[in-house]
Motif scaffolding. Structure first.
Motif, PDB file in Angstrom:
ATOM      1  N   ASP A 160       0.869  -1.172   0.000  1.00  9.32           N
ATOM      2  CA  ASP A 160       0.000   0.000   0.000  1.00  9.32           C
ATOM      3  C   ASP A 160       0.905   1.220   0.000  1.00  9.32           C
ATOM      4  OD1 ASP A 160      -1.825  -1.968   0.228  1.00  9.32           O
ATOM      5  OD2 ASP A 160      -2.492  -1.481   2.271  1.00  9.32           O
ATOM      6  N   GLY A 161       0.674   2.111  -0.935  1.00  9.39           N
ATOM      7  CA  GLY A 161       1.551   3.293  -1.046  1.00  9.39           C
ATOM      8  C   GLY A 161       2.445   3.222  -2.258  1.00  9.39           C
ATOM      9  N   GLY A 162       2.622   2.013  -2.817  1.00  4.66           N
ATOM     10  CA  GLY A 162       3.309   1.937  -4.104  1.00  4.66           C
ATOM     11  C   GLY A 162       4.621   1.174  -4.162  1.00  4.66           C
ATOM     12  N   ASP A 163       5.426   1.171  -3.085  1.00  2.00           N
ATOM     13  CA  ASP A 163       6.695   0.440  -3.121  1.00  2.00           C
ATOM     14  C   ASP A 163       6.469  -1.047  -3.408  1.00  2.00           C
ATOM     15  OD1 ASP A 163       8.578   2.421  -2.695  1.00  2.00           O
ATOM     16  OD2 ASP A 163       8.442   2.269  -0.501  1.00  2.00           O
ATOM     17  N   VAL A 164       7.435  -1.632  -4.101  1.00  4.79           N
ATOM     18  CA  VAL A 164       7.342  -3.068  -4.331  1.00  4.79           C
ATOM     19  C   VAL A 164       8.319  -3.790  -3.412  1.00  4.79           C
ATOM     20  CG1 VAL A 164       7.715  -4.932  -5.979  1.00  4.79           C
ATOM     21  CG2 VAL A 164       6.582  -2.830  -6.716  1.00  4.79           C
ATOM     22  N   LEU A 165       7.823  -4.770  -2.721  1.00  2.76           N
ATOM     23  CA  LEU A 165       8.678  -5.571  -1.847  1.00  2.76           C
ATOM     24  C   LEU A 165       8.700  -6.987  -2.407  1.00  2.76           C
ATOM     25  CD1 LEU A 165      10.245  -5.861   0.876  1.00  2.76           C
ATOM     26  CD2 LEU A 165       8.051  -6.452   1.926  1.00  2.76           C
ATOM     27  N   THR A 166       9.894  -7.488  -2.622  1.00  3.13           N
ATOM     28  CA  THR A 166       9.993  -8.824  -3.183  1.00  3.13           C
ATOM     29  C   THR A 166      10.322  -9.825  -2.081  1.00  3.13           C
ATOM     30  OG1 THR A 166      10.806  -7.895  -5.245  1.00  3.13           O
ATOM     31  CG2 THR A 166      11.129 -10.252  -4.923  1.00  3.13           C
ATOM     32  N   ALA A 167       9.582 -10.896  -2.041  1.00  2.00           N
ATOM     33  CA  ALA A 167       9.837 -11.947  -1.056  1.00  2.00           C
ATOM     34  C   ALA A 167      10.319 -13.190  -1.790  1.00  2.00           C
ATOM     35  CB  ALA A 167       8.564 -12.265  -0.290  1.00  2.00           C
ATOM     36  N   VAL A 168      11.282 -13.860  -1.210  1.00  2.00           N
ATOM     37  CA  VAL A 168      11.708 -15.148  -1.753  1.00  2.00           C
ATOM     38  C   VAL A 168      11.148 -16.227  -0.846  1.00  2.00           C
ATOM     39  CG1 VAL A 168      13.645 -16.604  -2.351  1.00  2.00           C
ATOM     40  CG2 VAL A 168      13.807 -14.139  -2.711  1.00  2.00           C
ATOM     41  N   VAL A 169      10.314 -17.094  -1.382  1.00  2.00           N
ATOM     42  CA  VAL A 169       9.704 -18.155  -0.581  1.00  2.00           C
ATOM     43  C   VAL A 169       9.809 -19.450  -1.372  1.00  2.00           C
ATOM     44  CG1 VAL A 169       8.089 -16.540   0.498  1.00  2.00           C
ATOM     45  CG2 VAL A 169       7.415 -17.753  -1.576  1.00  2.00           C
ATOM     46  N   THR A 170       9.455 -20.548  -0.772  1.00  2.00           N
ATOM     47  CA  THR A 170       9.505 -21.798  -1.541  1.00  2.00           C
ATOM     48  C   THR A 170       8.273 -21.875  -2.441  1.00  2.00           C
ATOM     49  OG1 THR A 170       8.356 -22.982   0.197  1.00  2.00           O
ATOM     50  CG2 THR A 170      10.753 -23.068   0.236  1.00  2.00           C
ATOM     51  N   ARG A 171       8.449 -22.595  -3.531  1.00  2.00           N
ATOM     52  CA  ARG A 171       7.339 -22.797  -4.453  1.00  2.00           C
ATOM     53  C   ARG A 171       6.198 -23.535  -3.745  1.00  2.00           C
ATOM     54  NH1 ARG A 171       7.383 -26.340  -8.588  1.00  2.00           N
ATOM     55  NH2 ARG A 171       9.533 -26.959  -8.194  1.00  2.00           N
ATOM     56  N   LYS A 172       6.636 -24.431  -2.845  1.00  2.00           N
ATOM     57  CA  LYS A 172       5.640 -25.213  -2.101  1.00  2.00           C
ATOM     58  C   LYS A 172       4.738 -24.295  -1.282  1.00  2.00           C
ATOM     59  CE  LYS A 172       5.465 -29.434   0.684  1.00  2.00           C
ATOM     60  NZ  LYS A 172       4.721 -29.090   1.896  1.00  2.00           N
ATOM     61  N   ALA A 173       5.380 -23.291  -0.660  1.00  2.00           N
ATOM     62  CA  ALA A 173       4.597 -22.366   0.160  1.00  2.00           C
ATOM     63  C   ALA A 173       3.608 -21.594  -0.702  1.00  2.00           C
ATOM     64  CB  ALA A 173       5.539 -21.399   0.899  1.00  2.00           C
ATOM     65  N   VAL A 174       4.020 -21.222  -1.900  1.00  2.00           N
ATOM     66  CA  VAL A 174       3.123 -20.513  -2.811  1.00  2.00           C
ATOM     67  C   VAL A 174       1.907 -21.371  -3.108  1.00  2.00           C
ATOM     68  CG1 VAL A 174       2.861 -19.633  -5.169  1.00  2.00           C
ATOM     69  CG2 VAL A 174       4.953 -19.131  -3.876  1.00  2.00           C
ATOM     70  N   ASP A 175       2.171 -22.640  -3.394  1.00  2.00           N
ATOM     71  CA  ASP A 175       1.065 -23.545  -3.691  1.00  2.00           C
ATOM     72  C   ASP A 175       0.206 -23.813  -2.459  1.00  2.00           C
ATOM     73  OD1 ASP A 175       1.996 -23.552  -6.211  1.00  2.00           O
ATOM     74  OD2 ASP A 175       2.632 -25.656  -6.256  1.00  2.00           O
ATOM     75  N   ASP A 176       0.856 -24.087  -1.331  1.00  2.00           N
ATOM     76  CA  ASP A 176       0.126 -24.387  -0.094  1.00  2.00           C
ATOM     77  C   ASP A 176      -0.842 -23.262   0.236  1.00  2.00           C
ATOM     78  OD1 ASP A 176       1.485 -26.721   0.101  1.00  2.00           O
ATOM     79  OD2 ASP A 176       2.665 -26.199   1.880  1.00  2.00           O
TER      80      ASP A 176
END
Ligand SMILES: Nc1ncnc2c1ncn2[C@@H]1O[C@H](COP(=O)(O)OP(=O)(O)OP(=O)(O)O)[C@@H](O)[C@H]1O
Ligand SMILES: Nc1ncnc2c1ncn2[C@@H]1O[C@H](COP(=O)(O)OP(=O)(O)OP(=O)(O)O)[C@@H](O)[C@H]1O
Ligand code: MOO
Ligand SMILES: [Mg+2]
Ligand SMILES: [Mg+2]
Lengths: 229, 360, 236, 360, 229
Positions: D320-336
């Motif tokens: 919120d506000g515009g900045d982009v924050l990039t997170a590195v997570v496991t693919r599994k977590a994305v799916d879960d």
């Protein structure tokens, strides 16, 4: 050049031989002495240094006398050499080689030592940790890295041997074909009222040989490992 | 394997250090000027200690009392110097092969090919050191020390000039040496992670004295020293590798307190493994959170909470099964959650925060 | 002259003893300061030719005096001869050899496979005299190959004194003072040109009178006795 | 401030690079042998490029077409070399003062005292370089370059030989130079964190070419280069410092998406501040978890999920506000968690994982 | 020592003065030439090198003659120096200084050059980035780091100047109090029947002076900045 007499050509060939042999023979000794002086911490170091430097300080004729006294047939060293090995230096070109070597020795040792002292001891230590003993370290690290000084020392010695005459003539005389070098021939010519022409011609030859030695040594220095740094 | 007990003065600096290193990697850790390189020099035989004793296994290298000082070329100790010290008049290849010539034939266990490949210096073999970049020089220096098949490897910040990628490629080589050839390694590094993950044992030097010795997780606790830097806090957990989750490329490490997920496939089911977890990578939760990307949650009991005047607190969690995991959290979080010794907690560790390439 | 009241002499080195001995007497008698530069005759002649501040030139042989004479560097009228010398054959003092230096003398036999030390004939006057004498005796061909030519008579003397050379040809004055050699024979005076030490006042001398006075002092004055005392001969 | 456009060959290596650096710190980043030191050498005037142009602001330093090559002593460019290159025949003090003698008196803006204090080299002033430890040498080299009050500072891995503590003390000095004296800095480093947190701009070199140029958070995204190392992923968030929480020693940074808590007190309310967040330090949650020690939770919407064959995924969250924050997570977590573009998420960042000493 | 005549003492003092002055005067020139040869890439480099080396290759007497021809009162350079500046070298001790300097020049240049070539050019570059121009870099970096070679060059030159006699006696003769150096005095003594005693005594003195120079230079080398590396 055709103006040069056969005798002059003999002197030139002889000079070249004496200079080359004296340089080659004294080089290993000079390297050893330079190494001892640059790394060693033995007693009497200054004495050895002084002894090496001596021929530079003394008038060449004096050095010639000293050689005569020591290496003459009746001299302590000369007598021993003759009886033990049948080696005679007196009146032989080998004696001229000795005289030239002795006269050039201080120059050689100093130049080599200068280069050796500039070698980074940490590289020698690194060689040690890789298993190289003192001898191998010397041969593989110290020696090649001292090459500039060795080349300069050799060139200086060769040039000096060409120009040396005072000690040589006093020690082994001035026998055509045996001990009469270019330098002696030039000297003799200059002592003759009408000898200027021959002296000039011979001088030119000496200069040419000296210059060639210089060019060759520079060439080696450039081509040598680590040369083009 | 290596036992050092020496005193040595140079200028105003006085080293007085005694420690023993084991079979694996012993890290020398400590601020600039604390004496790390001096210790390396003493062991390598570059410097003669004023007094003391250095032994490598049965073999006494130095014993000033007995007048023993094995010359450096007989020590068979490979050194990677802080400033590479390659032979300028040799090609890279000759530099690499230098030590091999002097190693007894029977002990020439390291071959040129693999070393060159791992270090990525194949294209440099014909070059002179003067034309190498800083990192290239350092890689050749590592290769040169390895090629001597030493019985002990001394490495003085070998990886400082290298990028992470390259570093991660070289570390396994070092580890292989340690394991396959059983070469103990004395390793100087400023990088906490490197130390924490590589070392079997850490010796912390400070102004010439040994400030701490022990396992990485013991020594690197802030309470135990290392200048109180919270980024230096790390714990070592021991578990067993499970069946790789092929679909997601994850490797589970079974631990009594739960499953630790490592990013990447490590196909060695059943193998014991050490996982190093930085204190700052651990979060604690009093109840297991759902809907969060954090896959690893280890159950345990708070052992101790250490707080000071600073904003941070270290929380030692005794995990189920016995390992201690230290978390660094804010003091505010401790108060907000009311954490105290005896509380049951879940320690959350991000899988991606663990570097699988560092695991053994 | 280097300075007012100074007489500068450029003299062959072999006259050093004589001239040094004559110096105090001359200085006292004339009230002048005597400065003597000793070197080989050749360089001295060339130096005078290029403007050296010499008042007197004393040469060890005729050729360099002639050289300067021809170049107009000396006053021909002042030219004179200070002394003479004789040529001797010497051997190491322990030598048992004997020889009579007559025509066809077996000098080669005396030398055996040893060498004959002589001054370099081209540059050292004594060497030139030696060649001349040996030629006159008809034996140059038999011994020339055994020459050991050196750059001064003194060096030849040293070679014999050290036993390096079996024999040598030097001046009588040199042989006289070296105890490690002995004179085997003297070359007949007529076997070579007279050995003379010519002297002259230079053209550029600032004190020709003083220079002439010095020559007179040595030639006929008290200096003459010193010459004879050291083995030089009258040159007539 | 600095504009470089050069081509230069040395041996088989060919550099062909064009980039421009701004007023602050421009990082040169890239693997060993990629040409970083060569660029430094070209800008400093140690090497003449085969062709090209280098300008510092208005001032043209090199223009091969115009035949311009300002000699190095007129460039007023301070260099910290990769291998220190201290003058062996001078004391540390003389080394430090060397450049000062040559600086125009009006431009001698840097004083010995503070430099010596910050670098911690007060005790070394009378010593010769040969007696210094590796880190001490490097610190003196930094001081020497600073003391010349240069108009541009070139630093070739200046901190590689230093421990973290020392590094963290020196960085503010470098930053002060940049800010107080407006000296632009070209900075070579292998340390991603250093680069991510210091640099205003990153130039990534790869085998002599510019592989990427831009702000750290842009360039250091794995999709955009840097050899795909997930530890190199970082985002920069801009916020304003709030009132310090004195009781806990925490500083809140107000951001439209929520409050970012920094460990340590920064007493500068209202000041704008950049916070660098490593991708591996971010966890994502679809609902705000309670009872967790993580204090910072930023609200946003998933912008894009990038996955590949590997175990990891990068999730770009538009806060919120515009900045982009990039997170590195496991693919599994994305799916879960079923994460997808458009989902509302909470980005969780541990306060202790942010290094307040790196913040500006 | 009391055995030495006043003349001998004069010769000793003169020799010392000539050796010292010739060393000091030629040192800056030798440094400049060595620098030009080690760093410069000008045309005719080899020619300059050859010229510098010349006095080594030629018999000293020849060098003396060349000096006499060039720098004598009637020589082109000597004549010019006298008419333009009133400087006379011929037959003055200053001429002996020139002779000694010329004879020692090759040794000096070679030794200094050797050290200069061993200086890490990267240090010179570092000085440049710190604002030091070519001159300052030379004075503050190259020169002090070449100190070993400069010292060796100076010692060699000093020793050589003590022993030099062939060129000197030929160029400026052998005038007591003005150009009669120890070496010339020794030579003269050896040419004199019964001169051996004096020759020996003088030789001893020459050796002692040469040794002292050596010891002093070693002492400087050790104490000099960067000496005890
Ligand atoms: N004289 C030379 N001859 C041939 N190649 C050279 C020469 N000098 C440098 N190189 C090559 O140029 C490339 C770039 O070198 P540079 O020093 O710029 O790398 P770098 O990016 O600084 O690397 P590092 O991080 O290892 O210091 C390297 O591959 C190096 O091997
Ligand atoms: N010859 C010497 N004279 C005086 N002090 C010295 C000498 N050599 C080293 N020291 C000092 O000894 C201390 C230890 O040096 P050492 O090189 O072992 O440090 P280090 O731990 O390796 O540091 P770094 O991480 O900076 O390389 C340093 O403070 C150094 O200044
Ligand atoms: O030492 Mo000399 O005077 O060159 O033969
Ligand atoms: Mg160190
Ligand atoms: Mg580099």
């Amino acid at each position: 050049m055709t103006a040069l007499s056969p005798e002059a050509w003999t002197a030139i060939a002889l000079s070249f031989r004496i200079a080359a042999v004296s340089t080659l023979v004294s080089l290993p000794v000079a390297i050893a002495v330079a190494f001892a002086l640059s790394r060693g911490t033995f007693r009497g170091r200054t004495l050895v240094e002084g002894l090496v430097q001596l021929p530079l300080v003394l008038p060449p004729v004096v050095t010639g006398y000293v050689l005569l006294l020591l290496f003459g047939r009746r001299g302590p060293i000369g007598g021993f050499l003759e009886s033990a090995f049948g080696v005679v230096l007196a009146f032989r070109w080998t004696g001229a080689v000795l005289a030239a070597a002795v006269m050039a020795f201080p120059l050689m040792v100093r130049a080599i030592r200068l280069s050796m002292e500039a070698v980074d001891v940490r590289l020698e230590r690194a060689a040690g940790t890789l298993g190289a003993g003192p001898l191998a370290t010397f041969a593989l690290v110290t020696l090649p890295l001292s090459l500039p000084g060795i080349l300069v020392g050799a060139t200086l010695a060769f040039a000096k041997a060409l120009g040396e005459f005072g000690a040589t003539i006093t020690f082994v005389s001035n026998i055509p074909g045996e001990t009469r070098t270019i330098a002696a021939a030039i000297y003799t010519a200059t002592q003759t009222p009408d000898g200027d022409g021959e002296a000039m011609a011979l001088t030119l030859v000496a200069v040419l040989i000296g210059l060639s030695a210089l060019v060759v040594s520079e060439w080696i220095a450039r081509r040598a490992p680590g040369g083009g740094r | 394997m290596i036992a050092v007990d020496v005193a040595h003065a140079q200028g105003d600096f006085r080293l007085e250090a005694a420690f023993a290193g084991g079979a694996g990697i012993t890290a020398l850790f400590g601020p600039s000027g604390s004496g790390k390189s001096t210790v390396i020099g003493l062991v390598a035989g570059l410097v003669r200690p004023d007094r003391g004793r250095i032994a490598l296994g049965e073999r006494v290298l130095v014993d000033t009392a007995a007048g023993i000082h094995v010359p450096r070329h007989r020590r068979r100790v490979g050194v990677v110097f802080q400033d590479s010290l390659l032979f300028p008049h040799f090609s890279v290849r000759s530099n690499l092969l230098f030590g091999r010539w002097f190693a007894p034939p029977a002990e020439r266990r390291v071959e040129l090919g693999p070393v060159v490949d791992t270090l990525g210096i194949g294209a440099l073999l014909g070059r002179r050191p003067a034309t190498l970049s800083g990192g290239e020089r350092q890689r050749v220096a590592i290769g040169r020390a390895l090629m001597a098949s030493p019985r002990l490897l001394l490495m003085d910040e070998p990886l400082a000039a290298l990028d992470l990628e390259r570093r991660l490629e070289i570390l396994p080589l070092i580890e292989r040496l340690r394991d396959e050839f059983a070469i103990p390694i004395l390793y100087v590094s400023h990088a906490v992670e490197e130390v924490a993950r590589l070392a079997d044992r850490v010796v912390v030097l400070d102004r010439g004295r040994v400030a701490a010795v022990g396992a990485p997780d013991d020594v690197l606790k802030p309470s135990r020293g290392v200048a109180g830097d919270r980024f230096a806090v790390a714990s070592v957990l021991t578990g067993r590798i499970g069946e790789v989750d092929a679909a997601y490329g994850l490797t589970p490490v079974r631990h009594p307190a739960g499953t630790i997920w490592l990013s990447g496939a490590i196909d060695a089911p059943g193998r014991a493994v050490r996982v190093v977890v930085r204190g700052t990578d651990v979060a604690l939760a009093t109840s297991l959170p759902r809907n969060v990307t954090i896959r690893t949650a280890l159950a345990g009991t708070v052992d101790a909470v250490a707080t000071g005047a600073g904003p941070n607190a270290t929380v030692d969690v005794r995990l189920d099964g016995g390992d201690v995991l230290t978390a660094v959290v804010t003091r505010k979080a401790v108060d907000d959650l009311g954490l105290d010794a005896g509380d049951r907690v879940h320690a959350l560790v991000k899988a991606v925060a663990l570097d699988e390439r560092f695991q053994v | 002259a280097l300075a007012e009241g100074t007489v500068t002499v450029f003299a062959a080195a072999s006259l050093k003893n004589v001239l040094d001995a004559a110096k105090p007497g001359f200085e006292q008698e004339s009230g002048k300061t005597l400065v003597i530069s000793y070197a080989a005759s050749g360089p001295l002649a060339k130096q005078i030719e290029s403007g050296a501040p010499a008042d007197v030139f004393v040469s060890a042989d005729l050729k360099w005096m002639d050289y300067l004479d021809k170049a107009g560097q000396i006053d021909p009228a002042s030219r004179t001869v200070l002394a003479g010398n004789s040529l001797v054959l010497i051997a190491p003092v322990d030598s048992t050899a004997a020889i009579d230096l007559a025509e066809g003398a077996d000098l080669a036999g005396l030398l055996g496979d040893g060498r004959l030390a002589v001054g370099e004939p081209k540059s050292v006057p004594a060497g030139a005299y030696a060649v001349e004498a040996l030629t006159a005796l008809g034996i140059l061909g038999t011994v020339e190959a055994k020459f050991a030519p050196v750059e001064s008579v003194r060096a030849a003397l040293a070679l014999v004194a050290t036993g390096e050379a079996a024999a040598g040809i030097v001046y009588a004055t040199d042989a006289k003072v070296e105890p490690k050699v002995k004179v085997l024979a003297t070359f007949p005076a007529d076997s070579h040109k007279p050995i003379v030490y010519p002297a002259a006042v230079t053209k550029s001398s600032a004190d020709p009178a003083g220079a002439a006075a010095f020559l007179a002092y040595v030639e006929t004055g008290p200096g003459h006795a010193i010459l004879l005392d050291q083995g030089f001969t009258d040159a007539k």
